[in-house]
Design an enzyme around this catalytic site. Structure first.
Site, PDB file in Angstrom:
ATOM      1  NE  ARG A 205     -36.466  -2.404   2.371  1.00  0.00           N
ATOM      2  CZ  ARG A 205     -37.255  -3.137   3.127  1.00  0.00           C
ATOM      3  NH1 ARG A 205     -37.287  -4.439   3.019  1.00  0.00           N
ATOM      4  NH2 ARG A 205     -38.063  -2.565   3.996  1.00  0.00           N
TER       5      ARG A 205
ATOM      6  CE  LYS B  48     -32.547  17.103  20.465  1.00  0.00           C
ATOM      7  NZ  LYS B  48     -32.583  16.665  21.874  1.00  0.00           N
TER       8      LYS B  48
ATOM      9  CE  LYS C 102     -31.507  24.377  21.616  1.00  0.00           C
ATOM     10  NZ  LYS C 102     -32.677  23.806  22.322  1.00  0.00           N
TER      11      LYS C 102
ATOM     12  CD  GLU D 118     -32.708  25.287  25.996  1.00  0.00           C
ATOM     13  OE1 GLU D 118     -33.117  24.589  25.059  1.00  0.00           O
ATOM     14  OE2 GLU D 118     -31.496  25.440  26.258  1.00  0.00           O
TER      15      GLU D 118
ATOM     16  CG  ASP E  17     -33.018  22.272  28.527  1.00  0.00           C
ATOM     17  OD1 ASP E  17     -33.477  21.282  27.922  1.00  0.00           O
ATOM     18  OD2 ASP E  17     -31.800  22.483  28.657  1.00  0.00           O
TER      19      ASP E  17
END
Length: 279
Positions: free
Chosen positions: A99, A133, A165, A195, A216
């Site tokens: 598994r 992510k 960002k 960004e 973005d």
């Protein structure tokens, strides 16, 4: 490479401790420790393979005496119904690692398969890259799988690249000041990417000396205008809500890179099975 690394050994140990704990109650009760067997790894659907070193590493962690024969390599396309490989040796060991080994291989192959679909849709003129992510603790495996699918890696973490960002810009007060501070504080080997969300910010980023610009959540039309403004002075990355349905259109805007969070934050695990044949 992810093979034979201390990181991989730690990861496999943690995964096996989670699943196996002090012992496999079912296998220990049913299977004779001396019993030998073979297990066939099957692809239940067409897929791009990724994660064989991890799959094998799980079983090697439990026992170095198992035998392996693989008919495909990572990065290869496996048709539905094909045998990927065979494991032979102690039947109890195979069952105990089954598994955990499949969990790794199914997720990684799912990422590689999805990445290949995005890469094929985007065409050869742009790079399809991943993001941060990822599942915490699995980032190296996730990004390896993206490469096996034909994609490229963005920065591995906050430590190996600068990406300014919106919240960094808010903290600094402006795009210009954020870029200036980043360039002053960055090692000379690290480029500064910023960004931006509109064309005014594109102009400001160029004037501030940014090395790369991330567009973005812009519309394709606005991306085309941004590409015209930049005029090949720096690399341009498109990001935000990129899907299989729109990536081809985004690629045609002239951007150099398209980053896709979905590659690693929401892949579907592929359908694999490990079928034991006792000998």
């Amino acid at each position: 490479m992810i093979e034979n690394s201390l990181f991989l050994n730690r990861l496999i140990r943690t995964a096996l401790e989670e699943d196996l704990g002090p012992g496999d109650l079912t296998t220990d009760a049913i299977v004779d420790p001396a019993a030998k067997g073979r297990a066939v790894l099957l692809a239940r659907e067409s897929l791009v393979l990724a994660g064989l070193p991890v799959f094998r590493g799980v079983f090697n962690f439990l026992s170095p005496d198992l035998g392996f024969e693989f008919y495909f390599e990572d990065g290869g396309t496996v048709p539905a119904g094909e045998k990927i490989g065979v494991i032979s040796g102690a039947l109890g060991t195979i069952l105990k690692g089954e598994r955990t080994a499949l969990n790794f291989l199914q997720r990684m192959s799912g990422i590689a398969t999805l990445t290949r679909r995005y890469v094929d849709k985007a065409g050869s003129k742009v790079k399809v890259v991943d993001t941060r992510k990822t599942v915490p603790g699995l980032r190296i495996l996730d990004k390896y799988a993206v490469r096996m699918g034909g994609g490229f890696n963005h920065r591995l973490g906050l430590f190996d690249g600068i990406l300014i960002k919106d919240n960094h810009i808010a903290a600094a007060g402006s795009v210009r000041r954020a870029v200036s501070l980043a360039k002053k504080g960055a090692p000379h080997t690290v480029r500064v990417e910023v960004e931006v969300e509109d064309l005014t910010a594109v102009e400001e980023a160029i004037q501030a000396g940014a090395d790369a610009i991330l567009l973005d959540n812009m519309s394709p039309q606005m991306m085309k205008e941004a590409v015209a403004i930049v005029a090949d002075r720096v690399e341009i990355e498109a990001s935000g809500n990129i899907t299989l349905e729109n990536i081809e259109e985004v690629a045609k805007t002239g951007v150099n890179i398209i980053s896709v969070g979905a590659l690693t934050h929401s892949p579907r695990a592929v359908d694999l099975s490990l079928e034991v044949i006792k000998t």
